[in-house]
Design a protein around this motif. Structure first.
Motif, mmCIF file in Angstrom:
data_model
loop_
_atom_site.group_PDB
_atom_site.id
_atom_site.type_symbol
_atom_site.label_atom_id
_atom_site.label_comp_id
_atom_site.label_asym_id
_atom_site.label_seq_id
_atom_site.Cartn_x
_atom_site.Cartn_y
_atom_site.Cartn_z
ATOM 1 N N LEU A 80 0.835 -1.204 0.000
ATOM 2 C CA LEU A 80 0.000 0.000 0.000
ATOM 3 C C LEU A 80 0.867 1.249 0.000
ATOM 4 C CD1 LEU A 80 -2.843 1.308 0.269
ATOM 5 C CD2 LEU A 80 -2.458 1.297 2.741
ATOM 6 N N SER A 81 1.878 1.251 0.849
ATOM 7 C CA SER A 81 2.778 2.394 0.905
ATOM 8 C C SER A 81 3.455 2.618 -0.448
ATOM 9 C CB SER A 81 3.833 2.167 1.990
ATOM 10 O OG SER A 81 4.726 3.261 2.068
ATOM 11 N N GLU A 82 3.893 1.532 -1.074
ATOM 12 C CA GLU A 82 4.549 1.642 -2.378
ATOM 13 C C GLU A 82 3.578 2.153 -3.439
ATOM 14 O OE1 GLU A 82 6.083 -2.213 -3.166
ATOM 15 O OE2 GLU A 82 7.720 -2.064 -1.709
ATOM 16 N N ALA A 83 2.354 1.647 -3.419
ATOM 17 C CA ALA A 83 1.360 2.047 -4.420
ATOM 18 C C ALA A 83 1.024 3.526 -4.307
ATOM 19 C CB ALA A 83 0.096 1.203 -4.263
ATOM 20 N N MET A 84 0.814 3.987 -3.092
ATOM 21 C CA MET A 84 0.412 5.379 -2.902
ATOM 22 C C MET A 84 1.560 6.345 -3.163
ATOM 23 S SD MET A 84 -2.029 4.687 0.421
ATOM 24 C CE MET A 84 -2.728 6.315 0.593
ATOM 25 N N GLU A 85 2.766 5.951 -2.790
ATOM 26 C CA GLU A 85 3.907 6.830 -3.038
ATOM 27 C C GLU A 85 4.236 6.932 -4.521
ATOM 28 O OE1 GLU A 85 7.026 5.244 -0.652
ATOM 29 O OE2 GLU A 85 6.384 6.304 1.170
ATOM 30 N N LEU B 291 0.828 13.337 -3.692
ATOM 31 C CA LEU B 291 0.404 13.716 -2.341
ATOM 32 C C LEU B 291 1.082 12.850 -1.281
ATOM 33 C CD1 LEU B 291 -1.714 15.541 -0.755
ATOM 34 C CD2 LEU B 291 -3.116 13.486 -0.681
ATOM 35 N N PHE B 292 1.198 11.549 -1.570
ATOM 36 C CA PHE B 292 1.729 10.626 -0.570
ATOM 37 C C PHE B 292 3.240 10.450 -0.663
ATOM 38 C CE2 PHE B 292 -2.683 9.436 -1.386
ATOM 39 C CZ PHE B 292 -3.206 9.502 -0.110
ATOM 40 N N LYS B 293 3.847 11.090 -1.647
ATOM 41 C CA LYS B 293 5.304 11.005 -1.785
ATOM 42 C C LYS B 293 5.995 12.299 -1.405
ATOM 43 C CE LYS B 293 8.971 10.011 -5.133
ATOM 44 N NZ LYS B 293 9.279 9.649 -6.537
ATOM 45 N N ASN B 294 5.327 13.420 -1.659
ATOM 46 C CA ASN B 294 6.006 14.710 -1.512
ATOM 47 C C ASN B 294 5.477 15.591 -0.393
ATOM 48 O OD1 ASN B 294 7.507 14.090 -3.896
ATOM 49 N ND2 ASN B 294 5.769 14.759 -5.143
ATOM 50 N N GLU B 295 4.269 15.303 0.113
ATOM 51 C CA GLU B 295 3.644 16.227 1.056
ATOM 52 C C GLU B 295 3.582 15.665 2.477
ATOM 53 O OE1 GLU B 295 -0.007 18.113 0.040
ATOM 54 O OE2 GLU B 295 0.470 18.260 -2.087
ATOM 55 N N GLU B 296 4.112 16.431 3.399
ATOM 56 C CA GLU B 296 3.895 16.110 4.811
ATOM 57 C C GLU B 296 2.569 16.736 5.226
ATOM 58 O OE1 GLU B 296 7.108 17.253 7.334
ATOM 59 O OE2 GLU B 296 8.585 16.047 6.254
ATOM 60 N N PRO B 297 1.801 16.129 6.127
ATOM 61 C CA PRO B 297 2.176 14.976 6.967
ATOM 62 C C PRO B 297 1.839 13.605 6.380
ATOM 63 C CG PRO B 297 0.121 15.894 7.740
ATOM 64 C CD PRO B 297 0.528 16.752 6.579
ATOM 65 N N MET B 298 1.336 13.539 5.111
ATOM 66 C CA MET B 298 0.932 12.246 4.570
ATOM 67 C C MET B 298 2.117 11.300 4.426
ATOM 68 S SD MET B 298 -2.274 12.498 4.539
ATOM 69 C CE MET B 298 -2.449 10.804 4.027
ATOM 70 N N THR B 299 3.273 11.805 4.024
ATOM 71 C CA THR B 299 4.454 10.941 3.907
ATOM 72 C C THR B 299 4.833 10.360 5.264
ATOM 73 O OG1 THR B 299 5.891 12.894 4.163
ATOM 74 C CG2 THR B 299 5.364 12.190 1.926
ATOM 75 N N LEU B 300 4.722 11.169 6.296
ATOM 76 C CA LEU B 300 5.053 10.702 7.640
ATOM 77 C C LEU B 300 4.028 9.695 8.155
ATOM 78 C CD1 LEU B 300 6.189 14.054 9.314
ATOM 79 C CD2 LEU B 300 7.633 12.182 8.488
ATOM 80 N N ILE B 301 2.757 9.919 7.830
ATOM 81 C CA ILE B 301 1.713 8.985 8.254
ATOM 82 C C ILE B 301 1.961 7.603 7.663
ATOM 83 C CG2 ILE B 301 -0.734 8.404 8.005
ATOM 84 C CD1 ILE B 301 -1.347 11.396 8.246
ATOM 85 N N LEU B 302 2.263 7.536 6.364
ATOM 86 C CA LEU B 302 2.555 6.254 5.729
ATOM 87 C C LEU B 302 3.749 5.568 6.376
ATOM 88 C CD1 LEU B 302 2.109 6.753 1.870
ATOM 89 C CD2 LEU B 302 0.762 5.318 3.393
ATOM 90 N N SER B 303 4.773 6.356 6.668
ATOM 91 C CA SER B 303 5.977 5.810 7.290
ATOM 92 C C SER B 303 5.685 5.238 8.672
ATOM 93 C CB SER B 303 7.050 6.898 7.391
ATOM 94 O OG SER B 303 8.160 6.459 8.149
ATOM 95 N N ARG B 304 4.928 5.982 9.467
ATOM 96 C CA ARG B 304 4.642 5.539 10.836
ATOM 97 C C ARG B 304 3.729 4.308 10.854
ATOM 98 N NH1 ARG B 304 8.012 8.676 10.435
ATOM 99 N NH2 ARG B 304 8.538 10.433 11.811
#
Length: 238
Positions: free
Chosen positions: A27-32, A126-139
């Motif tokens: 999911l993380s890979e797909a969205m990023e 959105l999920f690769k370049n914008e915080e806080p979405m990148t951080l949410i996926l990581s966490r």
């Protein structure tokens, strides 16, 4: 016979855990990468998790029946409490039911995100370049990884880190909601889908924490769910 039942239950539980973690990573890979084909594949793979859930439920119920009638075979009445906590088949079978349900719900939240994402209403990047979405996926990925690794190792060593990450994830989700609600460039449909994903990711993290909490109960006998609420009420009424 009883050892065989628990062997297969443990094996299935680990298989389900690994599959759920794979789904989270995919999911993380797909969205990023804005990979909609991968999102479709994630949705299709959910049947594999559902099948394992059904198998684990059946195995757990059979294992509970056998544990109740055959505990003396393992000499459970002749060892100290520390050994019982680690080796009691009944305790493990009961925990396996709760862990299985939480992992199935983790998988459901992954699919919820993938289904919304593949509508293609959310702007690319959105999920690769914008915080806080990148951080949410990581966490979320880290939380799921900790829960699954703890399960496979049959340890609760990540519990403190899991609690800290959950608090951070909740704060990030709240920050994301406020950020995109105030974003005038985001239309209602895009915001609705982003919000649905935020909620699903937050819930995914909650279920990962539930798995970690159940491992603490399995290994120590302590139920730490809602422990902060209990402590806060105790401090109010000394």
């Amino acid at each position: 016979m009883i050892i065989s039942k628990f062997y297969y239950l443990r094996k299935n539980l680990y298989s389900m855990a690994e599959l759920v973690l794979e789904q989270v990573i995919l999911l993380s890979e797909a969205m990023e990468a804005d990979n909609y084909d991968l999102a479709n594949e994630i949705v299709k793979r959910d049947d594999l998790i559902d099948d394992l859930e059904k198998e684990n439920d059946n195995l757990s119920q059979n294992a509970i029946l056998e544990a109740v009638t055959n505990r003396n075979i393992l000499g459970m009445g002749e060892v100290d409490s520390d050994i019982v906590l680690k080796k009691d088949p009944l305790r493990f079978a009961l925990s396996a039911i709760r862990i299985t349900r939480n992992m199935e719900r983790m998988g459901d939240q992954v699919v919820n995100c993938a289904e919304v994402f593949r509508y293609k209403t959310i702007r690319k990047g959105l999920f690769k370049n914008e915080e806080p979405m990148t951080l949410i996926l990581s966490r979320v990925t880290t939380l799921a990884g900790m829960a699954i690794e703890s399960l496979v190792e049959e340890k609760e060593r990540f519990m403190g880190s899991v609690n800290s990450l959950e608090e951070e994830l909740n704060s990030l989700c709240d920050l994301a909601f406020k950020k995109y609600r105030a974003d005038e460039s985001m239309d209602k449909r895009e915001f609705a889908d982003v919000y649905r994903i935020i909620l699903a990711l937050e819930r995914l993290g909650d279920y990962a924490v539930n798995v970690a909490e159940e491992l603490v109960r399995l290994n120590t006998g302590k139920d730490i769910r809602h422990l902060e609420n209990v402590n806060s009420k105790a401090s109010m009424y000394p």
